[in-house]
Every structure is written in structure tokens, then in C-alpha cells.
Write a protein that holds these residues in place. Structure first.
Motif, short mmCIF file in Angstrom:
data_model
loop_
_atom_site.label_atom_id
_atom_site.label_comp_id
_atom_site.label_asym_id
_atom_site.label_seq_id
_atom_site.Cartn_x
_atom_site.Cartn_y
_atom_site.Cartn_z
N GLU A 7 -7.60 13.74 0.22
CA GLU A 7 -8.51 12.66 1.19
C GLU A 7 -7.88 11.34 0.92
OE1 GLU A 7 -10.81 12.96 3.48
OE2 GLU A 7 -10.16 15.12 3.50
N TYR A 8 -7.44 10.87 -0.42
CA TYR A 8 -6.80 9.62 -0.54
C TYR A 8 -5.50 9.60 0.13
CZ TYR A 8 -3.80 6.14 -2.61
OH TYR A 8 -2.99 5.26 -2.61
N HIS A 9 -4.75 10.48 0.23
CA HIS A 9 -3.35 10.51 1.01
C HIS A 9 -3.84 10.48 2.45
CE1 HIS A 9 0.74 11.33 1.89
NE2 HIS A 9 0.27 11.91 2.54
N LEU A 10 -4.64 11.11 3.30
CA LEU A 10 -4.88 10.85 4.33
C LEU A 10 -5.20 9.35 4.62
CD1 LEU A 10 -6.67 14.28 5.32
CD2 LEU A 10 -4.50 13.66 6.14
N HIS A 11 -6.30 8.97 3.77
CA HIS A 11 -6.84 7.66 3.99
C HIS A 11 -5.78 6.60 3.73
CE1 HIS A 11 -9.77 4.39 4.23
NE2 HIS A 11 -9.52 4.04 3.05
N ALA A 12 -4.89 6.62 2.85
CA ALA A 12 -3.84 5.67 2.83
C ALA A 12 -2.87 5.65 4.05
CB ALA A 12 -3.08 5.97 1.25
N THR A 13 -2.50 6.97 4.38
CA THR A 13 -1.67 7.16 5.35
C THR A 13 -2.25 6.52 6.69
OG1 THR A 13 -0.60 9.09 4.68
CG2 THR A 13 -0.28 8.58 6.89
N ALA A 14 -3.50 6.71 7.04
CA ALA A 14 -4.23 6.09 8.27
C ALA A 14 -4.47 4.47 8.10
CB ALA A 14 -5.57 6.81 8.24
N GLU A 15 -4.53 4.03 6.80
CA GLU A 15 -4.68 2.53 6.84
C GLU A 15 -3.27 1.77 6.90
OE1 GLU A 15 -7.20 0.56 6.60
OE2 GLU A 15 -8.28 2.51 6.99
N GLN A 16 -2.21 2.49 6.34
CA GLN A 16 -0.98 2.01 6.77
C GLN A 16 -0.68 1.93 8.11
OE1 GLN A 16 2.17 4.15 4.51
NE2 GLN A 16 0.68 4.20 2.74
N GLN A 17 -0.96 3.10 8.74
CA GLN A 17 -0.77 2.84 10.32
C GLN A 17 -1.57 1.98 11.21
OE1 GLN A 17 1.37 4.78 12.18
NE2 GLN A 17 0.95 3.24 13.98
N ASN A 18 -2.88 1.78 10.56
CA ASN A 18 -3.64 0.89 11.09
C ASN A 18 -3.27 -0.64 11.05
OD1 ASN A 18 -5.79 2.76 12.02
ND2 ASN A 18 -6.94 2.35 10.17
N LEU A 19 -2.72 -0.89 9.70
CA LEU A 19 -2.13 -2.24 9.57
C LEU A 19 -0.73 -2.51 10.26
CD1 LEU A 19 -2.51 -2.29 5.39
CD2 LEU A 19 -3.64 -3.85 7.01
N SER A 20 0.03 -1.34 10.45
CA SER A 20 1.12 -1.57 11.19
C SER A 20 0.71 -1.83 12.79
CB SER A 20 1.97 -0.06 11.32
OG SER A 20 2.98 -0.27 12.24
N LEU A 79 0.75 -1.19 0.00
CA LEU A 79 -0.19 -0.02 -0.16
C LEU A 79 0.89 1.11 -0.09
CD1 LEU A 79 -2.71 1.29 0.15
CD2 LEU A 79 -2.42 1.03 2.71
N ALA A 80 1.97 1.22 0.73
CA ALA A 80 3.01 2.41 0.87
C ALA A 80 3.59 2.74 -0.64
CB ALA A 80 3.93 2.10 1.94
N SER A 81 3.81 1.51 -1.28
CA SER A 81 4.37 1.70 -2.40
C SER A 81 3.68 2.29 -3.75
CB SER A 81 4.94 0.34 -3.08
OG SER A 81 3.88 -0.55 -3.48
N ILE A 82 2.20 2.50 -3.34
CA ILE A 82 1.41 3.07 -4.37
C ILE A 82 1.54 4.70 -4.11
CG2 ILE A 82 -0.92 3.43 -5.16
CD1 ILE A 82 -1.71 0.68 -4.04
N THR A 83 1.88 5.34 -5.23
CA THR A 83 2.14 6.81 -5.11
C THR A 83 1.27 7.47 -6.28
OG1 THR A 83 4.02 6.61 -6.67
CG2 THR A 83 4.46 6.77 -4.47
#
Length: 153
Positions: free
Chosen positions: A105-118, A83-87
Motif C-alpha cells: 500500500e505504501y508503494h502504491l501510494h508513493a507511486t501515485a503521489e509521484q505521478q500527481n506531483l509530476s 519522494l522517489a529517492s525514499i526506498t
């Protein structure tokens, strides 16, 4: 059963392990085999008896499930990195109305999901550790009980 449900149950298992609070019968069912034919002092190889007659823990099952959970944790880490590799650039949203807002909004959502997965991967790693400690504790307790009441092991 979903991964999230498994995490919730194993958080309860960790809570039980550290605080001694009782688990519901449903939660116990995920990690123990209840047998009405078993007496408190009678155990079969590979099972540890609890104080409650008919309640048996199979340490090998806890260990096996720990391996499954570790694999799931590794999969979550892989998903996080993918997910982090998708730019995306703001121009990727083209001429849509509010394209910049969509990008933000996409950037905020992607960052939040990366943190959730971590966070979830970290929790699952802690669950694996807890399962290992719990299995080890049951095995050692059974050895101690056998030594004290049943002779040397």
C-alpha cells in the motif's frame, strides 16, 4: 490561498485565454485591478484596457505571477524527486500484522503521489506559458488600439 486553489484559478484563466469564456469577478480579481474612475480609452502605462469600462489588466502582474508559479512548479519537481529517492523494503515494516500489505500500500501510494506531483508540475508549467501568452496578447492589443485610435506608439 493554497497551491491547488491557484492551479484551479489559472486553469480557468487558460480556459478564458483559449475559449474566450468569462471568468467570475473573484477570478478576475486575482489578475486585474478594477477601477471605476477609468474610461475605456484611458489607460495608464503598463495596463491594457478591456471592452468593459473599469476593467484593466496589468500584464506585468501576469508576468510576475508567472515567475512565482514557475518557482512553485520547480519546487514540486524537487519534492517529487525527493519522494522517489525514499526506498523502503517490506522488512522495514517489521513484525507488524500485514507488514507485506502495508509495504504494498505504501508503494502504491508513493507511486501515485509521484505521478500527481509530476502532473501538477506540468500543469503549472502550462499555466506559466499561458500567463506569458496572455500578457503578451494584452500588450500587443493595447499597442494596436493605440496605433489605430491614438496615433503611432
Amino acid at each position: 490561498m493554497t497551491l491547488l486553489s491557484q492551479c484551479a484559478i489559472f486553469i480557468a484563466v487558460l480556459t478564458y485565454h483559449h475559449t474566450g469564456s468569462l471568468l467570475s469577478r473573484r477570478q478576475k480579481g486575482l489578475m486585474v485591478r478594477v477601477s471605476t474612475a477609468v474610461t475605456p480609452n484611458a489607460t495608464t502605462k503598463g495596463e491594457a484596457a478591456m471592452a468593459d469600462p473599469g476593467f484593466k489588466v496589468q500584464p506585468a502582474a501576469l508576468t510576475t505571477y508567472g515567475h512565482v508559479t514557475q518557482t512553485q512548479s520547480e519546487h514540486l519537481s524537487t519534492i517529487r524527486w525527493k519522494l522517489a529517492s525514499i526506498t523502503l523494503k517490506s522488512s522495514d515494516f517489521g513484525h507488524l500484522p500485514n507488514a507485506q500489505h502495508l509495504f504494498d500500500e505504501y508503494h502504491l501510494h508513493a507511486t501515485a503521489e509521484q505521478q500527481n506531483l509530476s502532473d501538477l508540475a506540468d500543469i503549472l508549467s502550462d499555466v506559466v506559458t499561458g500567463l506569458g501568452h496572455t500578457a503578451h496578447t494584452y500588450v500587443n492589443s493595447e499597442k494596436d488600439v493605440t496605433t489605430v485610435y491614438g496615433g503611432a506608439t
